[in-house]
Enzyme design. Sequence first.
Site: not given
Ligand code: G3I
Length: 394
Positions: A239, A304
């Site tokens: 993916n 997605e």
């Molecule tokens: O890990 C940090 C943490 O250390 C920090 O304290 C915190 C503060 O806000 O942020 C944390 O990171 C967050 C992360 O999720 C882990 O929980 C990010 O802010 C947050 O924006 C992130 O969001 C997710 C993202 O994947 C992470 O890559 C989204 O909710 C989710 O929709 C998104 O989904 C991904 C798919 O899995 C893979 N393909 C791309 C897609 C969009 O990015």
Amino acid sequence: MRFGSRAAARCAVGVALVPVAISAAVLPAAASPRDQAAPSAQAQEDRSHGPAIRNGLRTVTPDDLVIGTAVAGGGHHVNAGYPDPFTRDPRYRKVLATEFDSVSPENQMKWEFIHPEPGVYNFGPADAIVAFAERHGQVVRGHTLLWHSQLAEWVTEGDYSDEELRAILKDHIQTVVGHYKGRIQQWDVANEIFTDTWEGDEIRLRPQNVFIERLGEGIIADAFRWAHEADPEAELFLNDYAVEDMGPKSDAYYELAKKLLAEGVPLHGFAFQAHLDLQYPFPETLDENMQRFDDLGLETAITELDVRFTLPESGVPTAEQLAEQADTYQGVLEACLSVDDCNSFTIWGFNDRYSWVPSFSPGQGAATVMFEDYERKPAYWALHETLAEAKAGR
Ligand code: G3I
């Protein structure tokens, strides 16, 4: 223009919908214009699409396709100013149940959530989604097992030998896949394993993926074998994003897929995330690209899909933006419908309120098919009509 006549038709709908959606989002509940105006624009719109609202997307989807969505929770939602969407928003759950027949946990099955400490598995949030899906006759896409991002700190920061790291990945994959054995239709086994920048035709496996970096490319095949051992019925996918068009990145996957298949690795599908942005051209070779993976005997999937754009200063999308967004959703769906074994079509959330886009790309947004108050956008109706036409024609 690809879908010019449809775009023109949807423009008018967009004009009627936008002001209501935004005003409801910014005004306190008691002052909502919906309380005073009767019938509201949404009521009129719902009436004009009455049967469709009662008959959600899943009811017009051809039998050989599932229409899916990410289930909002975790990740960017954790620090957002609203309660957890899946567990706390009743309207969200209702729409989730009535519109979709496939669900993908947005964050709840990712390593940092489901395996936060060594030997500690936190299945609760993902279990709730799988149980919900079963109650509503939905299938589940498992997301994701081998990924460089949202890994638990104990893995990335730990001082492990190569042998220990390999054992950690095997345990993770077999425990998680085994826990859901027989209940997950498709797993994103390896996610985003290639870099998305390249020079010439050079594209590399991601150095940020600690498992691939330390254990070599062969760990990808092992991940598929371990997942298959744990659940022989699940369909196992590669993916990624930025693979929609034919090009160096999708070519790299095509070569990898051929190699894995030649080695007898249980790879069953290739999935196109399709996080699209209106400032870039539509991926015109998507259908051709999907077809070449289909020709390898693989299933394909859209996993997605969302379509972002830069919002005007007012924050209100223009009718033209909504029409172009609708065309893009429709174009991706048409590509999937044109390929025999594109059997799963998933959007990355269905309500702008909960979309990941604004938190990652400030100034951009409105990427999903519904406004914050669940009012359907032109993009929703584009999917609805296209699915219904495909169902009628099959
Ligand atoms: O890990 C940090 C943490 O250390 C920090 O304290 C915190 C503060 O806000 O942020 C944390 O990171 C967050 C992360 O999720 C882990 O929980 C990010 O802010 C947050 O924006 C992130 O969001 C997710 C993202 O994947 C992470 O890559 C989204 O909710 C989710 O929709 C998104 O989904 C991904 C798919 O899995 C893979 N393909 C791309 C897609 C969009 O990015």
